[in-house]
Design an enzyme around this catalytic site. Structure first.
Site, PDB file in Angstrom:
ATOM      1  N   GLU A  77      61.943 102.392  19.466  1.00  0.00           N
ATOM      2  CA  GLU A  77      61.031 101.235  19.049  1.00  0.00           C
ATOM      3  C   GLU A  77      62.049 100.187  18.529  1.00  0.00           C
ATOM      4  OE1 GLU A  77      58.772 104.694  17.703  1.00  0.00           O
ATOM      5  OE2 GLU A  77      60.899 104.190  17.915  1.00  0.00           O
ATOM      6  N   CYS A 104      60.386 102.429  11.763  1.00  0.00           N
ATOM      7  CA  CYS A 104      60.256 101.546  13.030  1.00  0.00           C
ATOM      8  C   CYS A 104      58.924 100.779  12.790  1.00  0.00           C
ATOM      9  CB  CYS A 104      60.069 102.446  14.241  1.00  0.00           C
ATOM     10  SG  CYS A 104      61.696 103.210  14.944  1.00  0.00           S
TER      11      CYS A 104
END
Length: 158
Positions: A77, A104
């Protein structure tokens, strides 16, 4: 009459995410991400691996011990967010096969991504994932469990 059986947008982008995961050299966990805008245009992709300039032959892939991969690996991500090279991600969707961790989640929120479409929630009961969901929900990021009736999408090179 148009062709039947074509994949929908969610299947397409989750497929891109899974294909990106195939680039990961991690021997245990391969994760991919695909970020798309409101017009279904891919803005960026990423997978879990070491930062640019850090050779995957020189850094550890170990999961246990004094020197593990966890200190060095950039998650899919975050890689996708960084690979966007400053493009606006406001209102975008991120497709990822594994539900994002708390670190993330912070980057997803700060980048303006509005929705996460995820395939698995393998670590749902861990403190990191619980914190991730708390932050994402508080920030108004939509959490969507990927759903399809297809078992697979097959790619052939011949």
């Amino acid at each position: 009459m148009k062709r039947r059986g074509y994949i929908n947008w969610d299947e397409y982008f989750m497929g891109v995410s899974l294909l990106a995961a195939k680039r990961s050299k991690d021997p245990n966990t391969q994760v991919g991400a695909c970020i798309v805008d409101q017009n279904n245009i891919i803005l960026s992709t990423g997978y879990n691996g070491f930062p640019y300039g850090c050779s995957d032959d020189d850094f550890p892939w170990d999961r246990e011990g004094d020197d593990t991969k966890y200190k060095y690996v950039v998650h899919a991500e975050l890689n996708a967010i960084l690979n966007a090279n400053g493009k606006s991600l406001k209102g975008a969707k991120i497709y990822v096969d594994l539900f994002p961790c708390n670190e993330c989640a912070k980057a997803i929120i700060q980048s303006g991504i509005a929705e996460i479409v995820y395939l698995y929630d393998k670590y749902a009961d861990t403190p990191e994932t619980i914190a991730s969901k708390k932050m994402l929900t508080s920030a108004g990021v939509k959490l969507t469990k990927f759903s399809t009736e297809k078992d697979e999408i097959v790619l052939k090179f011949n």
